[in-house]
Motif scaffolding. Structure first.
Motif, PDB file in Angstrom:
ATOM      1  N   TRP A  44      30.692 -54.901  -4.066  1.00 28.35           N
ATOM      2  CA  TRP A  44      29.927 -55.682  -3.084  1.00 28.35           C
ATOM      3  C   TRP A  44      28.461 -55.273  -3.117  1.00 28.35           C
ATOM      4  CZ3 TRP A  44      26.706 -55.180   1.035  1.00 28.35           C
ATOM      5  CH2 TRP A  44      26.581 -56.266   1.908  1.00 28.35           C
ATOM      6  N   MET A  45      28.192 -53.988  -3.224  1.00 30.87           N
ATOM      7  CA  MET A  45      26.818 -53.502  -3.261  1.00 30.87           C
ATOM      8  C   MET A  45      26.080 -54.041  -4.481  1.00 30.87           C
ATOM      9  SD  MET A  45      27.380 -49.513  -2.134  1.00 30.87           S
ATOM     10  CE  MET A  45      25.616 -49.157  -2.257  1.00 30.87           C
ATOM     11  N   VAL A  46      26.768 -54.102  -5.606  1.00 34.13           N
ATOM     12  CA  VAL A  46      26.134 -54.613  -6.830  1.00 34.13           C
ATOM     13  C   VAL A  46      25.778 -56.090  -6.665  1.00 34.13           C
ATOM     14  CG1 VAL A  46      26.530 -55.142  -9.257  1.00 34.13           C
ATOM     15  CG2 VAL A  46      27.207 -52.915  -8.346  1.00 34.13           C
ATOM     16  N   VAL A  47      26.714 -56.859  -6.111  1.00 39.84           N
ATOM     17  CA  VAL A  47      26.449 -58.289  -5.908  1.00 39.84           C
ATOM     18  C   VAL A  47      25.271 -58.473  -4.953  1.00 39.84           C
ATOM     19  CG1 VAL A  47      27.378 -60.444  -4.991  1.00 39.84           C
ATOM     20  CG2 VAL A  47      28.814 -58.975  -6.414  1.00 39.84           C
ATOM     21  N   ALA A  48      25.266 -57.716  -3.859  1.00 39.79           N
ATOM     22  CA  ALA A  48      24.176 -57.839  -2.889  1.00 39.79           C
ATOM     23  C   ALA A  48      22.841 -57.434  -3.493  1.00 39.79           C
ATOM     24  CB  ALA A  48      24.474 -56.982  -1.658  1.00 39.79           C
ATOM     25  N   THR A  49      22.859 -56.424  -4.345  1.00 39.88           N
ATOM     26  CA  THR A  49      21.615 -55.949  -4.958  1.00 39.88           C
ATOM     27  C   THR A  49      21.080 -56.945  -5.974  1.00 39.88           C
ATOM     28  OG1 THR A  49      22.301 -53.645  -4.643  1.00 39.88           O
ATOM     29  CG2 THR A  49      20.577 -54.063  -6.281  1.00 39.88           C
ATOM     30  N   LEU A  50      21.972 -57.570  -6.747  1.00 37.94           N
ATOM     31  CA  LEU A  50      21.543 -58.491  -7.795  1.00 37.94           C
ATOM     32  C   LEU A  50      21.212 -59.884  -7.265  1.00 37.94           C
ATOM     33  CD1 LEU A  50      24.026 -57.553 -10.681  1.00 37.94           C
ATOM     34  CD2 LEU A  50      21.675 -56.767 -10.319  1.00 37.94           C
ATOM     35  N   THR A  51      21.670 -60.186  -6.055  1.00 36.20           N
ATOM     36  CA  THR A  51      21.372 -61.492  -5.467  1.00 36.20           C
ATOM     37  C   THR A  51      19.958 -61.488  -4.898  1.00 36.20           C
ATOM     38  OG1 THR A  51      23.692 -61.799  -4.868  1.00 36.20           O
ATOM     39  CG2 THR A  51      22.078 -63.188  -3.738  1.00 36.20           C
ATOM     40  N   PRO A  52      19.130 -62.473  -5.231  1.00 42.16           N
ATOM     41  CA  PRO A  52      17.771 -62.527  -4.664  1.00 42.16           C
ATOM     42  C   PRO A  52      17.815 -62.521  -3.141  1.00 42.16           C
ATOM     43  CG  PRO A  52      18.001 -64.108  -6.448  1.00 42.16           C
ATOM     44  CD  PRO A  52      19.377 -63.575  -6.185  1.00 42.16           C
ATOM     45  N   ALA A  53      16.868 -61.818  -2.538  1.00 42.06           N
ATOM     46  CA  ALA A  53      16.843 -61.693  -1.083  1.00 42.06           C
ATOM     47  C   ALA A  53      16.757 -63.041  -0.387  1.00 42.06           C
ATOM     48  CB  ALA A  53      15.671 -60.815  -0.660  1.00 42.06           C
TER      49      ALA A  53
END
Length: 694
Positions: free
Chosen positions: A263-272
């Motif tokens: 989940w952290m990886v997806v949140a980090t790679l998703t543009p803010a």
């Protein structure tokens, strides 16, 4: 301490039905041996096992499901669940508001079952509590299977019964907190590890890594606290080479890490700009949410700000602290925690000490199943006990669910061999009666903090304890010894059973709350979870005058925003997150919303607004101060409200007190707010502005 020998012949004659039933459960068939063989797959179950287990599960169901229709919403979590049912983005990220502005202040995995339940049964309070009740009953069944496979059927049944009558676990099944699914997932990881250890199968150990990774989505880094227990168990007892064991543990650790961080990886790679702002952080990072805000702030003296965490709100940190519940390293023995979790500390200590002694006396082989069980549950108990002793639990007893599981397992495993030693006679015959006496004294001591809470339970337990002592002294009558031991266990379990049963009354537990059971919980309903008549009229006014705005209003503080989300699924803009200190929206982003017409109104709590005028040290306080100084107050008569606690401000075109002054006021006020993070990491792209444009 508890070596086993053949039992002496017993006197013939009819026994009382209760004594005969308990004796059938706890007494091993004659024939000696060092320990009862743990039942394996395919082994016929004893006739008594299934009926007793069903009875325990029925008690667990009664304690968790009773009064479910009287559940209330927990305002913060319920608002998140309501928003998560709106769209897939909100579901995945755990948005607090329907507009996907900001998330809750944790990873959202534990709310996923609640959101699914709300989609199936409708958004009702009981629908949000139901998943935790089911998870609690599943924990009881799973713990029985785990302990049964390790220490035998009687120990498994006792462990399931002990867990069922532990107040904190009853409370978890009636709450909306993350610890019920968390405990279940860790038990699944323990079951996979147990099977992998028995035959040295690395694939099953990989499954344990998956379960730990899933538990990470509920409690984040706390899930990794179980890894030492799982790893040591496999390394010590798996019947394969050391090299293979090390490789299997390394691979399982990699799987646990990969699933945990997904989940952290997806949140980090998703543009803010394509996801909500992550609450609890100053830099909108998953690392700041998980490591900074939800880990480092739990330990005094650690620098969480460097990891991207907002400063903890001390008022929220101490919320819910019960009588005698401090935050020292001895907190696990304080009445506030021990009355919810620790009634059976002495019995669990008997399991740890007795197991270690028995294994030492018979020089257990490395791959011995009993050794593996003691390593697993002993490591589990010690790790979490120390973790909570030295870390802050912020007044929340529901954290103790994973401790209650291990206490029940060790208590069940310790009671059975001590029971048999008592019936055999000899030097160790008085171990169990002695521990029962100590445990009863401990229970009575805890009740002294609450002398008016079911006061009859103490003398009743004491009377049972006295009967148990007298009967246990009659060594020549095995039937009476059995009856005495039965009375002793009943005496020990009576007081925690009374506390657990008090959950059936709304006076002592509110379904949908935070899991506390007993006299320290008097909350009935939650005023933050519904709109009052003045707020309903205000909502009607905002809806009628919304125009083309994206948000009905900005509402600083989750407590003021939650009723609008829960009751009406209203698109309000929560400012500041859970602590009120998350720098979102930034002052520049807030001004951008006003200038583009996507936001017009601001609803302020008058008391908090006055405080913000005096202490504008956070971005939320800066926004409040600017609103009060530059927007027009809408007369309460305009929306028919006599409520003096809230004020509505109109910041739309023609309602500002000078456009140039507004820009100047916002900029000068913002100078007092923290501003150290690049704009692109804080704001969504369409809300460009931020600190560097002030």
């Amino acid at each position: 301490m508890f070596t086993s020998h053949s039992e002496p012949p017993q006197e013939r004659g009819a026994e009382p039905a209760t004594v005969r039933a308990v004796s059938a459960v706890l007494n091993r068939p004659r024939g000696g041996g060092s320990a009862p063989p743990a039942p394996r797959t395919g082994t016929a179950r004893p006739a008594y096992e299934l009926p007793v287990l069903l009875a325990i599960v029925m008690v667990a169901a009664l304690l968790t499901l009773w009064g479910l229709d009287d559940s209330s919403f927990h305002a913060f979590y319920a608002a998140g669940v309501r928003s998560m049912t709106d769209n897939p983005v909100a579901f995945f990220y755990g948005s607090f508001d329907p507009g996907n502005t900001i998330t809750i202040d944790k990873l959202p995995g534990y709310l996923w079952p609640q959101a699914v339940s709300a989609l199936v049964f409708g958004f009702r309070p009981w629908a949000l509590v139901l998943p935790q009740a089911i998870e609690g009953m599943a924990c009881v069944v799973l713990l029985h299977g785990l302990v049964r496979r390790w220490a035998g059927v009687p120990a498994g049944l006792l462990a399931a019964g002990f867990l069922t009558l532990t107040p904190v676990f009853v409370g978890l099944g009636r709450s909306v907190t993350e610890d019920s699914p968390f405990a279940l997932l860790l038990l699944l990881a323990a079951a996979a590890t147990q099977r992998a250890t028995e035959r040295g199968r690395g694939r099953r150990l990989l499954l344990a890594g998956v379960w730990v990774g899933a538990a990470f989505q509920c409690k984040m880094l706390e899930a990794w606290a179980v890894l030492p227990a799982l790893a040591v168990t496999y390394l010590v007892a798996a019947p394969t080479t050391l090299r293979r064991r090390l490789l299997d543990v390394a691979l399982a650790g990699a799987v646990a890490c990969g699933v945990s961080l997904s989940w952290m990886v997806v949140a980090t790679l998703t543009p803010a700009s394509e996801r909500p702002y992550l609450d609890g952080t100053t830099d909108n990072s998953a690392y700041g949410l998980v490591v900074g805000y939800n880990f480092l702030t739990r330990f005094h003296g650690l620098d969480a700000a460097a990891a991207g965490s907002v400063a903890p709100n001390e008022a929220l940190r101490t919320a819910g602290t019960g009588p005698g519940m401090g935050d020292s390293v001895w907190k696990m023995f304080s009445p506030g925690i021990a009355t919810q979790t620790g009634w059976l500390y002495p019995l669990a200590a008997l399991g740890v000490a007795g197991g270690a002694w028995a294994l030492w006396r018979r020089r257990a082989a490395r791959t011995d199943r009993e050794l593996a069980g003691y390593v697993l549950w002993g490591s589990w108990l010690v790790t979490f006990f120390l973790l909570f002793s030295f870390g802050s639990v912020t007044g929340h007893t529901y954290y103790m669910g994973v401790v209650a599981v291990a206490l029940a397992a060790m208590g069940g495993a310790g009671a059975v061999p001590a029971w048999r030693a008592c019936r055999r006679g000899g030097r160790r015959a008085w171990v169990l009666p002695g521990v029962i006496a100590v445990n009863l004294a401990w229970c009575v001591t805890l009740t002294l903090w609450y002398p008016h809470f079911f006061p009859w339970s103490v003398p009743t337990a004491a009377a049972l304890g006295l009967v148990a002592l007298v009967l246990s002294c009659i060594r020549r009558r095995p039937r009476l010894v059995t009856a005495g031991l039965t009375a002793g266990l009943a005496a020990v379990l009576l007081i925690p059973a009374v506390w657990s049963a008090s959950a059936l009354s709304l006076r002592y537990n509110q379904p949908g709350s935070l899991g506390r059971v007993g006299p320290t919980n008097h909350r009935v309903g939650n005023p933050l979870a519904k709109l009052g008549p003045p707020q309903e009229r205000l909502l009607a006014y905002l809806t009628a005058h919304r125009g083309g705005a994206e948000y009905l209003a900005a509402v600083p503080g989750w407590g003021d925003a939650a009723p609008y989300i829960i009751s009406a699924d209203a698109h309000v803009l929560p400012v500041g997150g859970f602590t009120g200190r998350a720098p979102y929206p930034t002052s520049g982003g807030f001004r951008e919303l006003m200038d583009t017409g996507r936001l017009r109104y601001v609803v302020l709590n008058r008391a908090e607004a006055n405080m913000s005028l005096r202490h504008a040290v956070t971005s939320t306080a800066v926004i409040v101060r600017w609103t009060v100084g530059h927007c027009t107050v809408v007369p309460s008569a305009a929306y028919g409200s006599g409520d003096q606690t809230e004020a509505l401000y109109d910041c739309g075109p023609g309602h500002e007190r000078g456009r140039a002054a507004a820009h100047e006021g916002l900029s000068s006020s913002a100078a007092t707010a923290p501003c150290s993070t690049p704009r692109s990491r804080i704001a969504r792209a369409q809300w460009a502005g931020g600190c560097h444009n002030w």
